[in-house]
Write an enzyme that holds these catalytic residues in place. Structure first.
Site, PDB file in Angstrom:
ATOM      1  N   LYS A   1       0.877  -1.172   0.000  1.00 20.97           N
ATOM      2  CA  LYS A   1       0.000   0.000   0.000  1.00 20.97           C
ATOM      3  C   LYS A   1       0.916   1.226   0.000  1.00 20.97           C
ATOM      4  CE  LYS A   1      -1.774   2.956   2.003  1.00 20.97           C
ATOM      5  NZ  LYS A   1      -1.535   4.389   1.617  1.00 20.97           N
TER       6      LYS A   1
ATOM      7  N   GLU B   1      10.042   2.202  10.312  1.00 18.29           N
ATOM      8  CA  GLU B   1      11.069   3.171   9.901  1.00 18.29           C
ATOM      9  C   GLU B   1      10.405   4.537   9.959  1.00 18.29           C
ATOM     10  OE1 GLU B   1      14.182   2.601   9.135  1.00 18.29           O
ATOM     11  OE2 GLU B   1      14.132   0.419   9.037  1.00 18.29           O
TER      12      GLU B   1
ATOM     13  N   CYS C   1      13.930  11.574   5.355  1.00 20.30           N
ATOM     14  CA  CYS C   1      13.841  11.182   6.773  1.00 20.30           C
ATOM     15  C   CYS C   1      15.151  11.429   7.499  1.00 20.30           C
ATOM     16  CB  CYS C   1      13.429   9.725   6.891  1.00 20.30           C
ATOM     17  SG  CYS C   1      14.462   8.636   5.911  1.00 20.30           S
TER      18      CYS C   1
ATOM     19  N   GLU D   1       9.923  17.157  13.796  1.00 21.20           N
ATOM     20  CA  GLU D   1      10.334  17.101  12.401  1.00 21.20           C
ATOM     21  C   GLU D   1       9.481  18.097  11.607  1.00 21.20           C
ATOM     22  OE1 GLU D   1       9.178  13.410  10.564  1.00 21.20           O
ATOM     23  OE2 GLU D   1      11.134  13.093   9.685  1.00 21.20           O
TER      24      GLU D   1
END
Ligand code: NAD
Length: 491
Positions: free
Chosen positions: A173, A248, A282, A383
């Site tokens: 997905k 992750e 990331c 972030e």
């Protein structure tokens, strides 16, 4: 339309849903694709379950599975231009960056193609000539693979290649914003000879089409790359069926620059660390942590160079970096900057959308530098996932390590210094899954990637990236079976 690949067939959304995919560089319509719901995902899970339980793929010799992955790598090379173009249209990133990604994606399939055939397990010394003991690696089963929009096919490759090498079946997905290279990948997997039902694809929003991959009892493992908040939801859902989970997640990655570092090199890397792909990485070096004696000169030079960065769309040869993925994401970055300024950060450059009329239809945001951010402030904790660099200052080595580790994330970090001993000492003390010395961003298919702390658990890439998709079984055989007479019985 028939954009889902389920049980070897291209099919549309059961509920007839659709979604427009628009290029973030100018808002133009890329395509309209099927939009799935949990019903579609459950059909895909059933197909993956049947294909796994049938046993044909998991019992295919591992070297043959590896051969298939090597064929996939060759086909990816053959179709590189079409893939790169599709990736750039979905993400808005420069075509040249998508081309680099394609090389890395093919390399990942090659790495696991070669590794697959080398895994013969392990023989254990029983100390008994009449007993044989072996450790074998078996596939986990049905894998739910959920991926983000920033490196759509690269993150997918890190999961699909080892999952197939290990003999699993999967339901993929991808991010609802960037589905096209996943569709192209399924075509290539089929062309390479992947049996029906082994690889399945559904598209759609996370809460609808993605959630069953964490919840469903017929999924044995869920591997997720994305944001921390979603990762928490997935881990909690997966707990109900105690499925294996690999996460992750994000990062708030320190880039530590000592005064003895080569000035020009460290400035140059500080820029790439954060402004590559407009910070939507990331492992972006979003926290510049610079020694106090060079702070002023270093930040002045970073600001000067940041102001020269040229923004533009994927096919603009002058562009050096592109837009943010969506209007909503740009608004999130704007809120992040507003909060930082309210908490006392000093805006050195950027902090707004560009004036250039040519960029008005895209989701652009200027490279931004925020100096003087306070320890513990939102700017150094959260972030932004945008082109926003915060600057902190340190006094000595201990201070640098303390500041760099003062985050609940632990994905990646870097240290710039000309002192090799110090470089190794600091690298050893940083609580991050990857540490670069005098460099930023390189990763290798053969080297593990993953986070400490709330950047996740599990590892992708390297031999550990294959182990994530394997169960470990001990098989012990008694070669001279005879009654043991442990219990006296009637004799
Ligand atoms: P996201 O968490 O919003 O979405 C990631 C994926 O999860 C998408 O496919 C989405 O549809 C799906 N999803 C969302 N909610 C879900 C749910 N409830 N159940 C199942 N699936 C769900 O993240 P994003 O915005 O696409 O990606 C950006 C984030 O990804 C950043 O935080 C970034 O740091 C992280 N990231 C991490 C790595 C890494 O290697 N650690 C790599 C790339 C991106």
């Amino acid at each position: 339309m028939a954009d889902f690949f389920i049980g070897g067939e291209w099919v549309g959304a059961a509920g007839g849903g659709t979604r427009e995919i628009r290029c973030p560089a100018d808002g133009s319509l890329v395509a309209t694709v099927d939009e799935g719901t949990g019903e579609d995902t459950e059909r895909a899970i059933a197909a993956a379950r049947a294909a796994f339980d049938d046993g044909a793929w998991s019992s295919t010799p591992s070297w043959q599975r590896g051969d298939l992955l090597l064929r996939v790598a060759d086909l990816l090379d053959r179709d590189r231009d079409a893939f790169a173009r599709a990736e750039s249209l979905d993400t808005g990133k420069r075509l040249v960056e998508s081309e680099y990604d394609m090389a890395d994606i093919a390399a990942c399939f090659r790495y696991y193609g070669k590794l697959a055939g080398q895994d013969a397990g392990r023989v254990v010394d029983t100390g008994d000539a009449d007993a044989v003991s072996r450790i074998v690696h078996e596939p986990v089963g049905v894998c739910g693979l959920i991926t983000p929009w920033n490196y759509p096919l690269l993150q997918t490759a890190w999961k699909v290649a080892p999952a197939l090498a290990a003999g699993n079946t999967f339901v993929l997905k991808p991010s609802e914003l960037t589905p096209h290279t996943a569709i192209l990948l399924m075509r290539i997997l089929t062309e390479a000879g992947l049996p029906a039902g082994v690889g399945n694809l559904v598209l759609g929003a996370g809460a609808a089409a993605g959630a069953p991959l964490a919840e469903h009892p017929d999924v044995d493992l869920v591997s997720f790359t994305g944001g921390l908040a979603t990762g928490r939801v997935i881990a909690a859902s997966a707990a109900a069926t105690v499925k294996k989970v690999a996460l992750e997640l994000g990062g708030k990655n320190p880039n530590v620059v000592f005064a003895d570092a080569d000035f020009e090199t460290a400035v140059d890397y500080a820029l790439t660390a954060i402004f590559l792909h407009s910070g939507q990485v990331c492992s972006a070096g979003s926290r510049l942590i610079v020694q106090e004696e060079i702070h002023d000169a270093f930040v002045d030079e970073v600001v000067r160079r940041a102001e020269l960065i040229r923004l533009g769309g994927p096919f603009d040869p002058e562009a050096e970096t592109g837009p943010l993925i969506s209007a909503a994401h740009r608004e999130k970055v704007e809120r992040y900057v507003a909060t930082a300024l309210a908490e006392g950060a000093v805006l050195r450059t950027g902090g707004r959308r560009p004036d250039d009329e040519k960029l008005a239809d895209g989701f652009y945001y200027l490279p931004t530098v925020l100096d003087g951010v306070a320890q513990g402030s939102t700017a150094v904790r959260e972030e932004s996932f945008g082109p926003v660099l915060t600057v902190e200052t340190f006094t000595d080595e201990d201070d640098a390590v303390r500041i760099a580790n003062d985050t609940h994330y632990g994905l990646a970090g870097a240290v710039f210094t000309s002192d090799a001993s110090r470089a190794q000492r600091v690298a050893g003390r940083l609580r991050h899954g990857t540490v670069w010395i005098n460099d930023f961003h390189p990763y290798l298919p053969q080297a593990e990637w993953g986070g400490f702390k709330q950047s996740g658990f599990g590892r992708e890439l390297g031999p550990t990236g294959l182990a994530e998709y394997q169960e470990v079984k001990h098989i012990y055989q008694n070669l001279r079976p005879a009654p043991q007479r442990w219990f006296s019985g009637d004799s």
